[in-house]
Design an enzyme around this catalytic site. Structure first.
Site, PDB file in Angstrom:
ATOM      1  N   GLU A   1       0.823  -1.212   0.000  1.00 59.39           N
ATOM      2  CA  GLU A   1       0.000   0.000   0.000  1.00 59.39           C
ATOM      3  C   GLU A   1       0.855   1.259   0.000  1.00 59.39           C
ATOM      4  O   GLU A   1       1.899   1.327   0.641  1.00 59.39           O
ATOM      5  CB  GLU A   1      -0.899  -0.020   1.238  1.00 59.39           C
ATOM      6  CG  GLU A   1      -1.968  -1.079   1.103  1.00 59.39           C
ATOM      7  CD  GLU A   1      -2.629  -1.407   2.420  1.00 59.39           C
ATOM      8  OE1 GLU A   1      -3.814  -1.760   2.404  1.00 59.39           O
ATOM      9  OE2 GLU A   1      -1.986  -1.317   3.458  1.00 59.39           O
TER      10      GLU A   1
ATOM     11  N   CYS B   1       6.125  -6.426   8.759  1.00 55.95           N
ATOM     12  CA  CYS B   1       7.251  -5.916   9.563  1.00 55.95           C
ATOM     13  C   CYS B   1       7.508  -6.911  10.693  1.00 55.95           C
ATOM     14  O   CYS B   1       6.564  -7.386  11.320  1.00 55.95           O
ATOM     15  CB  CYS B   1       6.904  -4.538  10.129  1.00 55.95           C
ATOM     16  SG  CYS B   1       8.218  -3.866  11.186  1.00 55.95           S
TER      17      CYS B   1
ATOM     18  N   SER C   1      11.041   7.387   8.576  1.00 63.77           N
ATOM     19  CA  SER C   1      10.486   7.194   9.917  1.00 63.77           C
ATOM     20  C   SER C   1      10.948   5.836  10.423  1.00 63.77           C
ATOM     21  O   SER C   1      10.795   4.825   9.747  1.00 63.77           O
ATOM     22  CB  SER C   1       8.957   7.245   9.852  1.00 63.77           C
ATOM     23  OG  SER C   1       8.403   6.901  11.109  1.00 63.77           O
TER      24      SER C   1
ATOM     25  N   CYS D   1       0.189  -1.621  15.843  1.00 59.14           N
ATOM     26  CA  CYS D   1       0.380  -1.396  14.407  1.00 59.14           C
ATOM     27  C   CYS D   1      -0.124  -2.582  13.589  1.00 59.14           C
ATOM     28  O   CYS D   1       0.230  -3.735  13.856  1.00 59.14           O
ATOM     29  CB  CYS D   1       1.873  -1.161  14.150  1.00 59.14           C
ATOM     30  SG  CYS D   1       2.321  -1.169  12.410  1.00 59.14           S
TER      31      CYS D   1
ATOM     32  N   CYS E   1       3.254   8.609   1.007  1.00 62.89           N
ATOM     33  CA  CYS E   1       3.670   7.744   2.110  1.00 62.89           C
ATOM     34  C   CYS E   1       3.967   6.368   1.517  1.00 62.89           C
ATOM     35  O   CYS E   1       3.069   5.725   0.973  1.00 62.89           O
ATOM     36  CB  CYS E   1       2.523   7.699   3.116  1.00 62.89           C
ATOM     37  SG  CYS E   1       2.791   6.552   4.461  1.00 62.89           S
TER      38      CYS E   1
ATOM     39  N   CYS F   1       5.106  -4.184  16.732  1.00 60.04           N
ATOM     40  CA  CYS F   1       4.581  -3.174  17.668  1.00 60.04           C
ATOM     41  C   CYS F   1       3.093  -3.475  17.893  1.00 60.04           C
ATOM     42  O   CYS F   1       2.359  -3.751  16.948  1.00 60.04           O
ATOM     43  CB  CYS F   1       4.785  -1.772  17.124  1.00 60.04           C
ATOM     44  SG  CYS F   1       6.521  -1.385  16.855  1.00 60.04           S
TER      45      CYS F   1
ATOM     46  N   ASN G   1      -5.104   5.234  15.279  1.00 61.29           N
ATOM     47  CA  ASN G   1      -6.071   4.763  14.282  1.00 61.29           C
ATOM     48  C   ASN G   1      -6.413   3.319  14.614  1.00 61.29           C
ATOM     49  O   ASN G   1      -5.524   2.464  14.589  1.00 61.29           O
ATOM     50  CB  ASN G   1      -5.452   4.784  12.879  1.00 61.29           C
ATOM     51  CG  ASN G   1      -5.092   6.183  12.456  1.00 61.29           C
ATOM     52  OD1 ASN G   1      -5.880   7.106  12.603  1.00 61.29           O
ATOM     53  ND2 ASN G   1      -3.881   6.360  11.964  1.00 61.29           N
TER      54      ASN G   1
ATOM     55  N   SER H   1       9.914   6.989  16.006  1.00 60.15           N
ATOM     56  CA  SER H   1       8.666   6.596  16.670  1.00 60.15           C
ATOM     57  C   SER H   1       9.022   6.170  18.086  1.00 60.15           C
ATOM     58  O   SER H   1       9.554   5.088  18.296  1.00 60.15           O
ATOM     59  CB  SER H   1       8.028   5.426  15.915  1.00 60.15           C
ATOM     60  OG  SER H   1       7.717   5.845  14.605  1.00 60.15           O
ATOM     61  N   LEU H   2       8.770   7.048  19.034  1.00 60.45           N
ATOM     62  CA  LEU H   2       9.216   6.789  20.418  1.00 60.45           C
ATOM     63  C   LEU H   2       8.102   6.119  21.239  1.00 60.45           C
ATOM     64  O   LEU H   2       8.280   5.045  21.778  1.00 60.45           O
ATOM     65  CB  LEU H   2       9.658   8.105  21.069  1.00 60.45           C
ATOM     66  CG  LEU H   2      10.379   7.937  22.393  1.00 60.45           C
ATOM     67  CD1 LEU H   2      11.769   7.343  22.186  1.00 60.45           C
ATOM     68  CD2 LEU H   2      10.497   9.277  23.117  1.00 60.45           C
ATOM     69  N   HIS H   3       6.981   6.783  21.346  1.00 63.82           N
ATOM     70  CA  HIS H   3       5.760   6.252  21.979  1.00 63.82           C
ATOM     71  C   HIS H   3       5.843   5.993  23.485  1.00 63.82           C
ATOM     72  O   HIS H   3       4.825   5.696  24.111  1.00 63.82           O
ATOM     73  CB  HIS H   3       5.244   4.996  21.272  1.00 63.82           C
ATOM     74  CG  HIS H   3       5.144   5.129  19.777  1.00 63.82           C
ATOM     75  ND1 HIS H   3       4.732   6.289  19.156  1.00 63.82           N
ATOM     76  CD2 HIS H   3       5.412   4.254  18.781  1.00 63.82           C
ATOM     77  CE1 HIS H   3       4.752   6.113  17.841  1.00 63.82           C
ATOM     78  NE2 HIS H   3       5.161   4.895  17.588  1.00 63.82           N
TER      79      HIS H   3
ATOM     80  N   GLY I   1       6.320  -1.330   7.063  1.00 60.44           N
ATOM     81  CA  GLY I   1       7.702  -1.776   7.237  1.00 60.44           C
ATOM     82  C   GLY I   1       8.612  -0.832   7.987  1.00 60.44           C
ATOM     83  O   GLY I   1       8.312   0.349   8.173  1.00 60.44           O
ATOM     84  N   GLU I   2       9.729  -1.391   8.439  1.00 60.19           N
ATOM     85  CA  GLU I   2      10.751  -0.615   9.151  1.00 60.19           C
ATOM     86  C   GLU I   2      11.892  -0.350   8.164  1.00 60.19           C
ATOM     87  O   GLU I   2      12.682  -1.260   7.861  1.00 60.19           O
ATOM     88  CB  GLU I   2      11.227  -1.420  10.375  1.00 60.19           C
ATOM     89  CG  GLU I   2      12.462  -0.878  11.043  1.00 60.19           C
ATOM     90  CD  GLU I   2      12.444   0.634  11.282  1.00 60.19           C
ATOM     91  OE1 GLU I   2      11.512   1.144  11.905  1.00 60.19           O
ATOM     92  OE2 GLU I   2      13.396   1.318  10.816  1.00 60.19           O
TER      93      GLU I   2
ATOM     94  N   CYS J   1      -1.559   6.011   8.913  1.00 63.15           N
ATOM     95  CA  CYS J   1      -0.396   5.272   9.382  1.00 63.15           C
ATOM     96  C   CYS J   1      -0.828   4.175  10.345  1.00 63.15           C
ATOM     97  O   CYS J   1      -1.701   4.361  11.162  1.00 63.15           O
ATOM     98  CB  CYS J   1       0.548   6.206  10.125  1.00 63.15           C
ATOM     99  SG  CYS J   1       1.260   7.399   9.027  1.00 63.15           S
TER     100      CYS J   1
END
Ligand code: SAH
Ligand code: SF4
Length: 343
Positions: free
Chosen positions: A91, A116, A193, A123, A109, A120, A293, A216-218, A161-162, A334
């Site tokens: 996508e 991945c 990212s 995700c 994007c 996480c 999301n 991406s810390l979170h 993906g990372e 995302c």
């Protein structure tokens, strides 16, 4: 079997032409035709001799994706679902949005792998596991497929993906898209990212320094981050902070810290304090707060503490904004990129 011409950077193309007794400058002509003029097949590249066009079309292809579907969101974002040559689905999301000066920009994007491995918890892509990395040609094709319809101004590696776990292919794709002989998209217009793999952040800083980085810390607290992002457990926040400092010091670029707010998970006052503690030791940093999301079969909820977080950060002298989600009605935002349609 034919090969993807987009897997070859300019130097590799030059080597190829020399190997078939053609002058090196043919590589520049080809690069210009494919990336600048967006030719879709070799026979149309009239700057090249006819016999060479024939050799090229017997050896390589330019495009291979099929557009399986295209969903348009109410906010104007468009999610494309592409089928790759091995039938994998990927996508790519187009967004038309205003930048910090109010100017409208087209942002794409893009994805770097199918699934991945980092898992996480919040995700959708992470729930798939890693099916495979994408080639540099495939990463570029997402961009070219859309760029030939509408000119893209910015690229963000925030799809599936990372990117730093597919470092070599991502780096090569960035080099090709930004090459001055071809499409020449400025590296500063590209955001990578990452969930934050320290070793790879050092490598990126040294090798593709103009690219922008978002982390991406979170969570600013180790055990909470380990819970939310189990695939990152081997890397401590201290290590990550050192790598971020290396990037900002060496490049002079601001780094964006992404923080996804999850109700009663990482949105309390003690969470924002941990975040401030983490950020205090960093320079040139800004925070993007992200609204969750919803992902099917995932139990998190949208936080209502956005304003509290925003204010606390700002009161502590940290630049912070709230990132509005794009295209949630089409599962294009995302973290929702997981191809429900695959089934
Ligand atoms: N692997 C990279 C890039 C892809 S994810 C990374 O983790 O940064 C792109 C962004 O979407 C990341 O900031 C990620 O944390 C965020 N994201 C993941 N799941 C989400 C969800 N359900 N809602 C909102 N954002 C999400
Ligand atoms: Fe992978 Fe990024 Fe999703 Fe984590 S948030 S599982 S690193 S794609």
């Amino acid at each position: 079997m034919k090969k993807d011409i987009k897997d070859l950077n300019l130097d590799e193309l030059k080597q190829y032409f020399l190997s078939i007794n053609e002058p090196e400058y043919r590589a520049n002509e080809l690069f210009h035709a494919v990336y600048k003029e967006k030719k879709e097949n070799f026979h149309d590249i009239t700057t090249l001799p006819k016999s060479l066009r024939k050799t090229l079309s017997n050896t390589f292809y330019i495009y291979s994706f099929k557009i399986i579907s295209k969903y348009e969101s109410k906010d104007g974002s468009i999610k494309y679902l592409f089928q790759l040559s091995d039938k994998s689905l990927v996508e790519t999301v187009f967004m038309h949005e205003s930048n910090q000066y109010g100017k409208m920009r087209n942002t794409l994007c893009i994805s770097s792998s199918i699934g991945c491995p980092l898992g996480c918890k919040f995700c959708a892509t992470g729930q798939m596991g890693l099916l495979r990395n994408m080639t540099s040609g495939e990463i570029i094709e997402q961009f070219m497929q859309i760029d030939k319809i509408t000119k893209i101004n910015n690229v963000v590696f925030m799809g599936m993906g990372e990117p730093l776990l597919n470092y070599d292919n991502v780096k090569k794709a960035i080099e090709i898209i930004s090459d001055g002989n071809g499409r020449a998209l400025g590296k500063r217009k590209i955001v990578v990212s990452t969930s934050g793999i320290p070793g790879k952040i050092y490598q990126l800083t040294d090798q593709i320094s103009s690219v922008r980085l978002a982390i991406s810390l979170h969570a600013g607290e180790q055990s909470k981050r380990d819970f939310l992002m189990p695939g990152l457990k081997d890397h401590t926040l201290t290590e990550l902070r050192k790598a971020i400092n290396y990037y900002t010091r060496k490049t002079g670029n601001t780094i964006t810290i992404e923080y996804l707010l999850l109700k009663e998970v990482n949105d309390t006052i003690s969470d924002v304090k941990s975040l401030v503690d983490f950020l205090k030791k960093l320079k040139f940093v800004k925070v993007n707060l992200i609204r969750y999301n919803p992902v099917p079969h995932v139990k998190f909820k949208v936080s209502k503490k956005e304003i509290m977080f925003l204010r606390f950060l700002q009161e502590n002298g940290i630049r912070a904004t709230l990132r509005k989600s794009k295209g949630p009605d089409i599962s294009a935002a995302c973290g929702q990129l997981a191809t429900k349609l695959r089934k």
